[in-house]
Structure formats: C-alpha cells, structure tokens
Scaffold this motif. Structure first.
Motif, PDB file in Angstrom:
ATOM      1  N   ARG A 325       0.806  -1.215   0.000  1.00  0.00           N
ATOM      2  CA  ARG A 325       0.000   0.000   0.000  1.00  0.00           C
ATOM      3  C   ARG A 325       0.844   1.272   0.000  1.00  0.00           C
ATOM      4  O   ARG A 325       0.305   2.365  -0.164  1.00  0.00           O
ATOM      5  CB  ARG A 325      -0.945   0.000   1.209  1.00  0.00           C
ATOM      6  CG  ARG A 325      -2.034  -1.052   1.145  1.00  0.00           C
ATOM      7  CD  ARG A 325      -2.828  -1.066   2.448  1.00  0.00           C
ATOM      8  NE  ARG A 325      -1.982  -1.420   3.582  1.00  0.00           N
ATOM      9  CZ  ARG A 325      -2.385  -1.340   4.848  1.00  0.00           C
ATOM     10  NH1 ARG A 325      -3.599  -0.901   5.132  1.00  0.00           N
ATOM     11  NH2 ARG A 325      -1.568  -1.695   5.830  1.00  0.00           N
ATOM     12  N   PHE A 326       2.133   1.149   0.197  1.00  0.00           N
ATOM     13  CA  PHE A 326       3.002   2.313   0.093  1.00  0.00           C
ATOM     14  C   PHE A 326       4.287   1.903  -0.607  1.00  0.00           C
ATOM     15  O   PHE A 326       4.651   0.731  -0.651  1.00  0.00           O
ATOM     16  CB  PHE A 326       3.301   2.910   1.480  1.00  0.00           C
ATOM     17  CG  PHE A 326       4.092   2.032   2.400  1.00  0.00           C
ATOM     18  CD1 PHE A 326       5.453   2.218   2.577  1.00  0.00           C
ATOM     19  CD2 PHE A 326       3.479   1.002   3.115  1.00  0.00           C
ATOM     20  CE1 PHE A 326       6.190   1.413   3.427  1.00  0.00           C
ATOM     21  CE2 PHE A 326       4.199   0.195   3.978  1.00  0.00           C
ATOM     22  CZ  PHE A 326       5.565   0.399   4.134  1.00  0.00           C
ATOM     23  N   GLY A 327       4.978   2.889  -1.190  1.00  0.00           N
ATOM     24  CA  GLY A 327       6.180   2.615  -1.974  1.00  0.00           C
ATOM     25  C   GLY A 327       7.392   2.436  -1.084  1.00  0.00           C
ATOM     26  O   GLY A 327       7.492   1.492  -0.321  1.00  0.00           O
ATOM     27  N   LEU A 328       8.339   3.378  -1.188  1.00  0.00           N
ATOM     28  CA  LEU A 328       9.563   3.333  -0.395  1.00  0.00           C
ATOM     29  C   LEU A 328      10.288   1.996  -0.602  1.00  0.00           C
ATOM     30  O   LEU A 328      10.630   1.300   0.344  1.00  0.00           O
ATOM     31  CB  LEU A 328       9.230   3.550   1.089  1.00  0.00           C
ATOM     32  CG  LEU A 328      10.278   4.298   1.930  1.00  0.00           C
ATOM     33  CD1 LEU A 328      10.489   5.703   1.386  1.00  0.00           C
ATOM     34  CD2 LEU A 328       9.886   4.352   3.382  1.00  0.00           C
ATOM     35  N   GLU A 329      10.517   1.671  -1.862  1.00  0.00           N
ATOM     36  CA  GLU A 329      11.154   0.396  -2.178  1.00  0.00           C
ATOM     37  C   GLU A 329      12.657   0.452  -1.945  1.00  0.00           C
ATOM     38  O   GLU A 329      13.292   1.503  -2.022  1.00  0.00           O
ATOM     39  CB  GLU A 329      10.863  -0.002  -3.622  1.00  0.00           C
ATOM     40  CG  GLU A 329       9.405  -0.360  -3.857  1.00  0.00           C
ATOM     41  CD  GLU A 329       9.181  -0.975  -5.231  1.00  0.00           C
ATOM     42  OE1 GLU A 329      10.162  -1.483  -5.828  1.00  0.00           O
ATOM     43  OE2 GLU A 329       8.037  -0.946  -5.700  1.00  0.00           O
ATOM     44  N   ILE A 330      13.211  -0.701  -1.659  1.00  0.00           N
ATOM     45  CA  ILE A 330      14.645  -0.858  -1.412  1.00  0.00           C
ATOM     46  C   ILE A 330      15.352  -1.080  -2.752  1.00  0.00           C
ATOM     47  O   ILE A 330      14.809  -1.723  -3.650  1.00  0.00           O
ATOM     48  CB  ILE A 330      14.874  -2.042  -0.454  1.00  0.00           C
ATOM     49  CG1 ILE A 330      14.194  -1.760   0.893  1.00  0.00           C
ATOM     50  CG2 ILE A 330      16.353  -2.326  -0.269  1.00  0.00           C
ATOM     51  CD1 ILE A 330      14.042  -2.989   1.764  1.00  0.00           C
ATOM     52  N   GLN A 331      16.564  -0.563  -2.875  1.00  0.00           N
ATOM     53  CA  GLN A 331      17.338  -0.739  -4.106  1.00  0.00           C
ATOM     54  C   GLN A 331      18.649  -1.454  -3.807  1.00  0.00           C
ATOM     55  O   GLN A 331      19.303  -1.168  -2.804  1.00  0.00           O
ATOM     56  CB  GLN A 331      17.671   0.624  -4.740  1.00  0.00           C
ATOM     57  CG  GLN A 331      16.465   1.456  -5.105  1.00  0.00           C
ATOM     58  CD  GLN A 331      16.891   2.806  -5.657  1.00  0.00           C
ATOM     59  OE1 GLN A 331      17.635   2.887  -6.636  1.00  0.00           O
ATOM     60  NE2 GLN A 331      16.428   3.877  -5.024  1.00  0.00           N
ATOM     61  N   ASN A 332      19.009  -2.382  -4.688  1.00  0.00           N
ATOM     62  CA  ASN A 332      20.323  -3.013  -4.634  1.00  0.00           C
ATOM     63  C   ASN A 332      21.264  -2.151  -5.469  1.00  0.00           C
ATOM     64  O   ASN A 332      21.140  -2.077  -6.690  1.00  0.00           O
ATOM     65  CB  ASN A 332      20.244  -4.428  -5.196  1.00  0.00           C
ATOM     66  CG  ASN A 332      21.588  -5.137  -5.202  1.00  0.00           C
ATOM     67  OD1 ASN A 332      22.608  -4.574  -4.820  1.00  0.00           O
ATOM     68  ND2 ASN A 332      21.594  -6.385  -5.642  1.00  0.00           N
ATOM     69  N   ILE A 333      22.195  -1.466  -4.804  1.00  0.00           N
ATOM     70  CA  ILE A 333      23.063  -0.529  -5.523  1.00  0.00           C
ATOM     71  C   ILE A 333      24.452  -1.116  -5.772  1.00  0.00           C
ATOM     72  O   ILE A 333      25.364  -0.409  -6.201  1.00  0.00           O
ATOM     73  CB  ILE A 333      23.191   0.810  -4.757  1.00  0.00           C
ATOM     74  CG1 ILE A 333      23.868   0.626  -3.403  1.00  0.00           C
ATOM     75  CG2 ILE A 333      21.819   1.452  -4.589  1.00  0.00           C
ATOM     76  CD1 ILE A 333      24.200   1.942  -2.705  1.00  0.00           C
ATOM     77  N   THR A 334      24.610  -2.414  -5.532  1.00  0.00           N
ATOM     78  CA  THR A 334      25.928  -3.038  -5.640  1.00  0.00           C
ATOM     79  C   THR A 334      26.553  -2.821  -7.008  1.00  0.00           C
ATOM     80  O   THR A 334      27.732  -2.468  -7.128  1.00  0.00           O
ATOM     81  CB  THR A 334      25.827  -4.553  -5.359  1.00  0.00           C
ATOM     82  OG1 THR A 334      25.127  -4.745  -4.135  1.00  0.00           O
ATOM     83  CG2 THR A 334      27.204  -5.187  -5.263  1.00  0.00           C
ATOM     84  N   HIS A 335      25.786  -3.033  -8.076  1.00  0.00           N
ATOM     85  CA  HIS A 335      26.336  -2.956  -9.432  1.00  0.00           C
ATOM     86  C   HIS A 335      26.611  -1.523  -9.867  1.00  0.00           C
ATOM     87  O   HIS A 335      27.253  -1.308 -10.907  1.00  0.00           O
ATOM     88  CB  HIS A 335      25.392  -3.627 -10.417  1.00  0.00           C
ATOM     89  CG  HIS A 335      25.269  -5.109 -10.205  1.00  0.00           C
ATOM     90  ND1 HIS A 335      26.263  -5.990 -10.566  1.00  0.00           N
ATOM     91  CD2 HIS A 335      24.283  -5.857  -9.653  1.00  0.00           C
ATOM     92  CE1 HIS A 335      25.895  -7.226 -10.246  1.00  0.00           C
ATOM     93  NE2 HIS A 335      24.695  -7.180  -9.697  1.00  0.00           N
ATOM     94  N   GLN A 336      26.140  -0.550  -9.090  1.00  0.00           N
ATOM     95  CA  GLN A 336      26.395   0.846  -9.433  1.00  0.00           C
ATOM     96  C   GLN A 336      27.605   1.403  -8.688  1.00  0.00           C
ATOM     97  O   GLN A 336      27.989   2.554  -8.889  1.00  0.00           O
ATOM     98  CB  GLN A 336      25.156   1.695  -9.108  1.00  0.00           C
ATOM     99  CG  GLN A 336      23.926   1.296  -9.929  1.00  0.00           C
ATOM    100  CD  GLN A 336      22.644   1.830  -9.323  1.00  0.00           C
ATOM    101  OE1 GLN A 336      22.025   1.183  -8.486  1.00  0.00           O
ATOM    102  NE2 GLN A 336      22.264   3.027  -9.735  1.00  0.00           N
ATOM    103  N   LEU A 337      28.198   0.598  -7.824  1.00  0.00           N
ATOM    104  CA  LEU A 337      29.339   1.043  -7.031  1.00  0.00           C
ATOM    105  C   LEU A 337      30.623   1.031  -7.863  1.00  0.00           C
ATOM    106  O   LEU A 337      30.728   0.277  -8.848  1.00  0.00           O
ATOM    107  CB  LEU A 337      29.521   0.130  -5.820  1.00  0.00           C
ATOM    108  CG  LEU A 337      28.390   0.098  -4.787  1.00  0.00           C
ATOM    109  CD1 LEU A 337      28.657  -1.005  -3.766  1.00  0.00           C
ATOM    110  CD2 LEU A 337      28.249   1.445  -4.107  1.00  0.00           C
ATOM    111  N   PRO A 338      31.609   1.819  -7.477  1.00  0.00           N
ATOM    112  CA  PRO A 338      32.927   1.708  -8.115  1.00  0.00           C
ATOM    113  C   PRO A 338      33.451   0.277  -8.019  1.00  0.00           C
ATOM    114  O   PRO A 338      33.162  -0.443  -7.065  1.00  0.00           O
ATOM    115  CB  PRO A 338      33.792   2.673  -7.297  1.00  0.00           C
ATOM    116  CG  PRO A 338      32.826   3.663  -6.739  1.00  0.00           C
ATOM    117  CD  PRO A 338      31.570   2.886  -6.464  1.00  0.00           C
ATOM    118  N   GLN A 339      34.236  -0.121  -9.009  1.00  0.00           N
ATOM    119  CA  GLN A 339      34.652  -1.511  -9.146  1.00  0.00           C
ATOM    120  C   GLN A 339      35.309  -2.095  -7.894  1.00  0.00           C
ATOM    121  O   GLN A 339      34.995  -3.230  -7.504  1.00  0.00           O
ATOM    122  CB  GLN A 339      35.589  -1.663 -10.341  1.00  0.00           C
ATOM    123  CG  GLN A 339      35.903  -3.119 -10.701  1.00  0.00           C
ATOM    124  CD  GLN A 339      34.648  -3.926 -11.014  1.00  0.00           C
ATOM    125  OE1 GLN A 339      33.760  -3.447 -11.709  1.00  0.00           O
ATOM    126  NE2 GLN A 339      34.567  -5.147 -10.491  1.00  0.00           N
TER     127      GLN A 339
END
Length: 634
Positions: A325-339
């Motif tokens: 009923r509400f958003g506020l979704e979690i994101q996996n940011i691992t692949h966007q991190l520096p190598q």
C-alpha cells in the motif's frame, strides 16, 4: 428471589419498526439499562439483546406506580422481561415500547468488576479477559463473533459447491519433529514390563492436520478435503499469537507440479509469475477470498491476485510478507558502485542495499519522522546536504570496512547521479548476504518502522484497498529460523514443513547437495503486510521423501520412525497432492479491523498463553500425577 414461569418473547430488541409495528403488544427479553428520568412519574430505559436495543418508556400513569418504582430500583445490566405497546418515537421512525408490566429475571450485582459500556473508563485488557463474559457484551466484540460466523458459512458453502468433503481429523496424535513445539497430553495408559517400572505415555496435540490430510489423499476416499481445524502450538508469547487457534485447512489430490510441455490451451494455467505447481489450489483459495470479501465487505476483488517470488519480495521490500500500500522500495546498488567496492562485496557474497527518502511530496510523511525512527547497527543513515555533495558514500561505515587499508581514491559522482539524489535526501544503507534468508532484512524492518511512524505522526494515510499478494519460490530449506533451532540443532530444517516438494527445476541441485539453492513449491498469501495463509505442493514419492528426511534434514532413526506411516502410504500409490491453510483468526481480525486476534475469539488466551478466566494452565497434585506415572520436580 423466587423463580417462576415468565412470558415468552415475541420479538428481539432492535427488530421493531415504529412504522409497521406501532400499536402491537410485544414481549421483549434482555439486559436493562437506565437512560434518563424525566420526572417523578416518567423514565426512559433501554433493553438490549444480541439483536440490538429498544427504548422503553416507563410512565407511572400507564404501568402503575408499583411497576414504575420497581423498574427504577433494578440494577443496571439485570435481565428482565418487558411487556408493552409499540409506538413510533417522536424524533425518528424508530420504535419504542410503552411498558405495561415487567419481570425481573436475574438482578445484576451493584458492584460488577466493570461496566462494559463505559467507553470513557474502559477497563484494562487483563481485567476484561478475567471477566470475558462481561466484555463480550460490548457491541464491537458481539459484532465480531457474528461476522466470524458469517465467514464460516460462506467459506463452507464455497468449498461444498466446489466438491470438497468436510472431514474431522484427530487432535490427539504422536509427537513428530515437524517444526513447532507441541503440547503433550499424558495418558493413564502406561508402558511397562517386568524389568522396568511403568513409563508415562503421551499424546501430542495436533500442530495442524498435515499428516492426516495427506493420508486422506493417499487413501483415495476423498480427493478434496477441508475442515475448520483446531490447532495447538506451544510457542513463546507473541503479540498476536494464540496457543490454540483455528485454521481453514484444505487439501486436493491430482494437483500439478508445474506446467508440462504437453499442456494444451484447454487447461486453464496461470499466465503470470506463478511458475510452480498447485495452480488448482490457488484457484480455490482465490475463489474463497473473493466470496468472503463480496459477502461480508461488499467489495469485488480482482479476478487474479498478484504473484511475486520470495527473492523479489525480499529484494524490493525487505520482507516475505510485503505491504504494497506504500512505496519506499529498497534498491540493490551493488552494481552501481565503483569496481573496488563491487568486487569486495562480491568476494564476500554480499550486496549493498539502499532505502532513499527524497525531498518530494510523496515522501514528506516519511521525511517528517525519519530522524525519530530507531534503526539497528546493521543500518546507517546519511543525510545529503551541501557539505556532503556527491561524496556522501565515503562517509559510510560499510564502505570504510570494505576498503580497509587499501583506501583507493574513488569517485561516487556517477552513483550519486544514477540514484537521482539531491540535497535534502536521506539515504539508509545496509549490507546483507546476496542470497536472502528468513523473513526480514534490516532495511525491510526499517521500511515498516518508517511507515508506522509516518501513519502515527507524519500524516501518512494508507488506503483501505485489500492488496492481496502471492509469495512463491521460497528456499526449501533454511538455517535461519530460530523457532526451529530447538529441533534442528545446527542441521538444515524445512522452511515450510518437511513434506513440501522442491521445484522441478531444482531437483538436480537437491540431489547434488546444493541445498541452499533449492526452491520449494510453497506459496504464502499476504494481505497488506500480513500473512493470512500458506500451503504447498507435497512430496508424493516415498524415495524422495525418505531422501529429504535422511540426507538433508538428517533425522535419526527415532525421528524418522515417527513418519513411517506416511512413507508407507506414499509407497501405496499416493496421488500428487497439495493444500493450503488460512489462519482464520488473523483473517477475521483483518475483516473486523480489530487491533488483536483476541478481539475475534470468544475466549482467548493472553499473549503469554494463560487463560485468566478459566485460570489455566494450573498445577496438579502428586496423587493425580501418579496416575500418569509422573511426579513433581523436587
């Protein structure tokens, strides 16, 4: 007080019409409550039964001074019989009764523990549970019980219409290592021999009818079974659990194990993300829910409920029972991190997740309470301001731990831009294992905490929509369930129960020992963040079931022997089968909008499993225990 015959009731309270019943002589029976005294010869009362309440007009000029005086002296909440004439109330079309005579059936004490109708001075829950027979007089609780009865009727009729047979299964069974702690019931039958003293024997109260219903399917006598089953689990005290509870239990033979390549278009198979077997069970469950919501709530639900895998639910919402009923979704940011960071996480089998509160209208309720919400050590909070800019990640404790002594020069501007962060954003970070375990992640718990705080203080209003969700493809086995560790002792345990079938795609992994990668044909039904039921497709092959017992769960011979009857039944030509069970108390709490499942159960236990009304559990005497070959601890 002398007991004597009294007039028979002609109508229930609240059933009279000022328009259609005016002039009739009626007899009402119920509980009496004073409303107001207008003068020395005129007073108003209310008489109440389970059907409602009717206003009584007591006029000494009509009923006589003796009746008038006697009614004025009756204690509140006494049971009475009232005779009189119906008339239309001056201020509305409702009916009132001009009393001509009355009989006092049973006078209530003038010192009752509490008044159930005094809303401004409501007794605490402990006192109300101790005197539950008084508390049940409240309209809210009485309405809940009526709604519960209506739901039972609609569920039962829906299943009968679909060819299900209602069968009662035993409550007294043998103890088995299925997962939950059991209640043991001693019996006076004893195990004895010439060489040893009598040994006590015990039944185990049924945790659920799991084995009996599977044996029913193996028998062939019943292909579609259901019952409103009483179940018992000796679990630690929790806010919304009861040691005895009701589940709507069903089982079906000849259920699918997934989509076969030869299935034709004539077979109604799901076209969504339902990739496991048991779609026949899904159809039945959804039909029940649609019927109940239509009849009780007056709401037409969607034809198909949404489906989401366990992995997706844990990744996006941090929970295996997400509230949509509400958003506020979690994101996996691992692949966007520096190598260097990406590689360091990958080497440890971990990922970095983020939950972002943005300076946007839809996030305002969360932003208002963000600084007040407590979060654990696994989570860190960073506020994006002008002093931080795009280098905010360099402040992260998790990043500093990952880089350790290497400390390379890293640029985070690309990550900052890809996440769309701006000044005023708040970002929460948390590391976890890439393969999710259990029912929550750290950010999943935070997401719910933010929602609860925002509803309380931040102005968040969740809609009243019933957002049903199927969660599927759970890990078949786990080491992350503390509730099952008392049985597992470090071994693998079943996420659902040991009879749940693996997904056909993962059979090779199971036999190859890749246990953590095996998904089960297990499905949970979730409503607005609450699991209201679950089920699975079962193992119907005896060799596979024995392999799970022996090689994966590593049951010893004694533990495995408690399932011998089931293995024997599977060897006798058991059909493929699967089932489902609703947590009926929890379902009713949602339908009744109750704060606790105790409000939809007539005589509930407390959160720690005690019954304040019947004073149970209680101790016993040494003499009685001796009959069961038991003795009290010294």
């Amino acid at each position: 007080m002398k007991l004597a015959p009294y007039p028979t009731r002609t109508h229930t309270c609240g059933s009279l019409s000022g328009e259609y019943d005016a002039g009739k002589t009626v007899v009402l029976q119920g509980w009496l409550a004073p409303k107001a005294q207008v003068g020395k010869k005129l007073a108003f009362f209310s008489v109440r039964d389970s059907g409602g309440a009717t206003q009584l007009v007591v006029d000494a000029r009509v009923c006589g001074p003796d009746v008038f005086a006697a009614m004025r002296d009756v204690p509140e909440e006494s049971t009475v019989v009232v005779q009189g004439t119906v008339r239309k109330r001056v201020s509305s079309d409702d009916a009132e009764v001009a009393v001509t005579s009355f009989t006092l059936l049973n006078p209530a004490s003038r010192n009752m523990p509490f008044n159930p109708f005094d809303a401004e001075n409501m007794a605490n829950e402990e006192l109300r549970l101790r005197y539950r027979f008084l508390d049940l007089r409240r309209k809210e609780l009485a309405t809940n019980l009526k709604k519960r009865s209506d739901a039972v009727y609609h569920i039962r009729s829906t299943l009968h219409d679909q060819g299900f047979t209602e069968v009662e299964t035993p409550m007294l069974l043998n103890s088995t290592p299925e997962g939950a702690r059991e209640y043991l019931v001693p019996t006076r039958v004893k195990q004895s021999s010439a060489d040893t003293p009598p040994q006590p024997l015990f039944y185990a109260l049924s945790q659920s009818p799991q084995q009996p219903k599977q044996l029913l399917m193996a028998s062939g006598a019943v292909e579609r079974y259901f019952q409103f089953a009483r179940c018992f689990r000796d679990e630690d005290g929790r806010k919304d659990r009861q040691p005895e509870f009701t589940q709507v239990d069903l089982e079906m033979a000849w259920v699918s194990w997934g989509k076969h390549k030869s299935d034709s278009q004539k077979v109604a198979l799901p076209s969504d993300d339902w990739r496991i077997g048991g779609h026949e069970v899904r159809d039945v469950v959804e039909s029940i829910i649609r019927k109940v919501w239509h009849k009780i709530e007056g709401v037409e639900l969607e034809e198909r409920f949404r489906v989401m895998t366990y992995s997706e639910a844990m990744g996006r919402y941090g929970s295996d029972k997400p509230d949509l009923r509400f958003g506020l979704e979690i994101q996996n940011i691992t692949h966007q991190l520096p190598q260097p960071l990406h590689s360091a996480l990958e080497a440890k089998g971990e990922i970095l997740e983020a939950l972002i509160i943005r300076p946007q209208v839809e996030h305002e309720p969360f932003a208002r309470v963000a600084s007040q919400v407590v979060y654990g050590k696994a989570v860190e909070r960073i506020v994006i301001d002008s002093t931080v800019g795009s280098s905010w990640l360099s402040q992260s404790r998790a990043v500093q731990e990952l880089l350790a002594s290497s400390n390379p020069e890293l640029s985070f501007s690309e990550l900052h831009q890809s996440l769309g962060l701006e000044e005023g954003s708040t970002i929460y970070l948390s590391k976890r294992l890439a393969r999710p375990e259990g029912g929550w992640t750290a950010l999943g718990r935070l997401r719910v905490a933010l929602s609860e705080a925002a509803q309380l203080k931040g102005g968040l209003v969740l809609d009243n929509m019933s957002k049903f969700l199927w969660v599927t493809e759970f890990p078949l086995f786990t080491r992350a369930d503390d509730d099952k560790e008392f049985l597992a002792h470090g071994r693998w345990s079943s996420s659902h129960h040991p009879f749940t079938a693996p997904m056909s795609e993962d059979l090779e992994k199971m036999y190859a020992g890749q246990i953590e990668e095996v998904r089960g044909q297990h499905y949970d039904l979730v409503l607005n963040g609450v699991e209201i039921g679950g089920g699975s497709v079962r193992v119907y092959d005896a060799e596979m079931q024995e392999y799970i017992f022996r090689e994966i769960l590593q049951l010893d011979e004694k533990e495995k022997a408690s399932f011998n009857h089931l293995l024997q039944a599977l060897r006798c030509g058991a059909p493929p089968h699967g089932g489902f069970a609703f947590g009926f108390d929890r379902l009713m709490a949602i339908l009744c909008k109750a704060n606790s499942i105790r409000d939809v159960i007539a005589f509930p236990k407390t959160a720690v499993g005690t019954d304040l009304l019947f004073k149970s559990p209680s101790s016993s005497t040494a003499e009685i225990l001796a009959q069961y070959a038991l003795r009290p601890l010294a």
